[in-house]
Design an enzyme around this catalytic site. Sequence first.
Site, PDB file in Angstrom:
ATOM      1  N   ASP A 184      50.769  16.164 -36.555  1.00  0.00           N
ATOM      2  CA  ASP A 184      49.448  16.573 -36.049  1.00  0.00           C
ATOM      3  C   ASP A 184      48.434  15.439 -36.010  1.00  0.00           C
ATOM      4  O   ASP A 184      47.347  15.611 -35.457  1.00  0.00           O
ATOM      5  CB  ASP A 184      48.898  17.697 -36.934  1.00  0.00           C
ATOM      6  CG  ASP A 184      49.751  18.946 -36.810  1.00  0.00           C
ATOM      7  OD1 ASP A 184      50.204  19.470 -37.837  1.00  0.00           O
ATOM      8  OD2 ASP A 184      49.995  19.366 -35.661  1.00  0.00           O
ATOM      9  N   HIS A 229      53.132  16.264 -45.922  1.00  0.00           N
ATOM     10  CA  HIS A 229      54.099  17.213 -45.365  1.00  0.00           C
ATOM     11  C   HIS A 229      54.923  17.787 -46.500  1.00  0.00           C
ATOM     12  O   HIS A 229      55.232  17.114 -47.467  1.00  0.00           O
ATOM     13  CB  HIS A 229      55.029  16.504 -44.367  1.00  0.00           C
ATOM     14  CG  HIS A 229      55.730  17.456 -43.457  1.00  0.00           C
ATOM     15  ND1 HIS A 229      56.870  18.104 -43.817  1.00  0.00           N
ATOM     16  CD2 HIS A 229      55.411  17.909 -42.231  1.00  0.00           C
ATOM     17  CE1 HIS A 229      57.259  18.897 -42.835  1.00  0.00           C
ATOM     18  NE2 HIS A 229      56.391  18.810 -41.855  1.00  0.00           N
TER      19      HIS A 229
END
Length: 394
Positions: free
Chosen positions: A328, A271
């Site tokens: 996700d 991320h």
Amino acid sequence: QSGIITMDEGYMNTGACKSAVTFIDGELGILRYRGYDIEDLAQRSSFLEVAYLLIYGELPSQGQFGEFRNRVTRHTMIHEDLKRLYDGFPKDSHPMAILSSMILTLSGYYNDQLDPLNPRHREISITRLLAKTPTIAAYSYKKSIGQPFVYPRNSLSYIGNFLNMMFSVPAEDYAVDPVIEKALDLLLILHADHEQNCSASTVRLVGSSRANLFAAIASGVCALWGPLHGGANQEVIEMLQHIHNDGGDVNKYLNMAKDKNSTFRLMGFGHRVYKNFDPRAKIIKKTADEVLQKLGVNDPLLEIAMKLEEAALNDEYFVERKLYPNVDFYSGIIYKAMGIPTEMFTVMFALGRMPGWIAQWKEMIEDPTTKIGRPRQIYTGAAHRTYVPLDQRG
Ligand code: SDX
């Protein structure tokens, strides 16, 4: 608090835009909507209440929430002419292409009410978008499987309505499964906003030209579609399925992800902001286990995901680079258990992110100091040159 940069320092040092909507501390793994911890909201709120909080800045009173819910409920149908547009899409069009096109086309029904600087026009656009996006999304699924569109029903909840439009058929009764309804409500809460991510920044940038809300959001949908952003939830499931089909050897794929000569990436990992656990991933992982158990679904992909996570978290390459599962990584496993097809996963992300995009657009319109200014560049091109006519260039 640690990690909060002051406006002046932040703006000068990072060119970051100012916003009061969402706070993230990537080192500590903190996510707050309007000051409320995501863990608190996930456990105690509902998606529509979180949408109100993000858009208007405060948790609603009972009266305010009732009025908001009724206002949204009573605008869930789309114009019959808009339904006909579905016939124009090539058969295998991705539902994100349909979603973006339909949202942009919605603006055509409110031509004289699109002025972002008019508060009443803003409320009309916000209500229509929140109300009609689930309908547009469900219709794109029905069209793709050749089933008739199912109209919204005002007697159902926001989430229940979406599930009914997705899965009911005229031939038989359909009852919304409360386990699925609750899990989907939670997933949409967890996706509702995430400060200046790629798609939110796109919405702000397009909106900063004073293009209308439908145009700004349609652009945000396109940005979210990318496999490195919202499209990752579809890529994760396809990756897990591929690993499963290939015998389930997670270490083989972990090594591929570390191999600089390989284009393979561990989708759902890493991320730009979180250099610790993505707090949303923690909640989704726990929910995935519970939902699959309650639904009696035994999905081998969940086991592969957990083995992959454990192997990565014990691997120097991932630990050194602070690569943890992101939002996700597990969400697709729950959507799959709900019967939502893989190509609709990123549409689910857009459904969840809608209030966040709207909140940030509204904030920027109402407080221009929160605008993302026109980005400048560092020029690396040719030095100054004089034009040479074609017949002298050999
Ligand atoms: C979302 O911004 C947001 O908030 C987004 C989002 C939201 O809610 O809006 O949180 C939603 O988009 C989540 C991210 C979904 N994308 C994926 O899961 C795709 C896989 N992840 C990567 O592509 C990557 O991790 C990013 C794009 C998410 C983040 O990229 P970074 O932080 O800029 O990291 P990087 O690409 O510069 O990589 C740093 C290092 C590199 O290795 P070195 O060059 O240092 O040797 O880490 C490696 C990368 O090769 N790396 C990975 C990896 N992610 C980064 N290696 C293998 N697998 C991965 N997934």
